[in-house]
Design an enzyme around this catalytic site. Structure first.
Site, PDB file in Angstrom:
ATOM      1  N   GLY A  25       0.834  -1.204   0.000  1.00  0.00           N
ATOM      2  CA  GLY A  25       0.000   0.000   0.000  1.00  0.00           C
ATOM      3  C   GLY A  25       0.863   1.246   0.000  1.00  0.00           C
ATOM      4  CD  GLU A  99      -7.649   0.765  -3.209  1.00  0.00           C
ATOM      5  OE1 GLU A  99      -7.264   1.620  -4.027  1.00  0.00           O
ATOM      6  OE2 GLU A  99      -7.719   0.992  -1.987  1.00  0.00           O
TER       7      GLU A  99
HETATM    8  C1  SIN Z   1      -2.944   2.351  -2.066  1.00  0.00           C
HETATM    9  O1  SIN Z   1      -3.090   3.019  -1.045  1.00  0.00           O
HETATM   10  O2  SIN Z   1      -2.048   1.471  -2.127  1.00  0.00           O
HETATM   11  C2  SIN Z   1      -3.834   2.503  -3.255  1.00  0.00           C
HETATM   12  C3  SIN Z   1      -4.454   3.841  -3.384  1.00  0.00           C
HETATM   13  C4  SIN Z   1      -5.416   4.179  -2.304  1.00  0.00           C
HETATM   14  O3  SIN Z   1      -6.274   3.358  -1.937  1.00  0.00           O
HETATM   15  O4  SIN Z   1      -5.336   5.299  -1.769  1.00  0.00           O
END
Ligand code: SIN
Length: 187
Positions: A25, A99
């Site tokens: 993430g 997502e």
């Molecule tokens: C992530 O945080 O890895 C993906 C983008 C998000 O959900 O803000």
């Protein structure tokens, strides 16, 4: 590509049969872990840069007035710091929904802070997704964020939470911190 990536992500079978999978993430997934995980470790991935170039229709904006959230842009030599979570495969149903506004699951190598490595998944919103907004100056991005909000709350909160989490992890992200400074000036 359509805004909603759930169906495409469900076809991602690379880690089928695995009991657990590492998820990397780099945006809200760093500071908002609203899912169960077995383990969490600071990590980084190579050749990607974090940029506020993705439109958000469902979290920090609306379809009529999208907010701006993070995605990864390919950049040889760059290193993007984030947080890795070891999760069970059932968790992907929740993550695919969260997502769904343009992010696709990609396989990636990640390096943990102790130098060890693993292969796992990362959600990336590529330039060909319908919600992609693309490059703008950090000042223009701050102005955009300052006036945006959606079902998950003010867009500003996403940027500030991310900046704070990166700072707490000891990471300098020039792009994120520049937008944070402009947001502060805009009041
Ligand atoms: C992530 O945080 O890895 C993906 C983008 C998000 O959900 O803000």
């Amino acid at each position: 590509m359509s805004h909603n990536t759930i169906a495409i992500n469900q076809q991602m079978d690379k880690f089928d049969g695995h009991d657990s999978v590492w998820l990397f993430g780099y945006g809200s997934l760093i500071y908002k872990a609203d899912f169960p995980f077995l383990e969490r470790r600071p990590a980084s991935i190579a050749n990607w840069s974090r940029r506020f170039w993705q439109g958000s229709h469902d979290h920090r904006g609306t379809p009529e007035a999208p907010g701006r959230v993070a995605t990864l842009i390919p950049e040889p030599g760059a290193v993007c710091a984030g947080m890795a979570y070891l999760i069970t495969p059932e968790v992907f149903a929740h993550l695919d929904y969260r997502e769904k506004n343009g992010y696709l699951r990609f396989a990636t190598d990640m390096t943990f802070d102790d130098g060890s490595a693993a292969e796992g998944l990362v959600y990336i919103a590529s330039a060909d997704n319908a919600a992609f907004l693309g490059e703008a100056t950090e000042y223009a991005i701050a102005q955009h964020i300052a006036r945006s909000a959606g079902p998950s709350g003010p867009n500003r909160e996403y940027l500030l939470n991310l900046a704070q989490a990166l700072r707490e992890m000891g990471h300098e992200d020039k792009h994120v911190f520049a937008i944070e400074r402009y947001l502060d000036q805009l009041g």
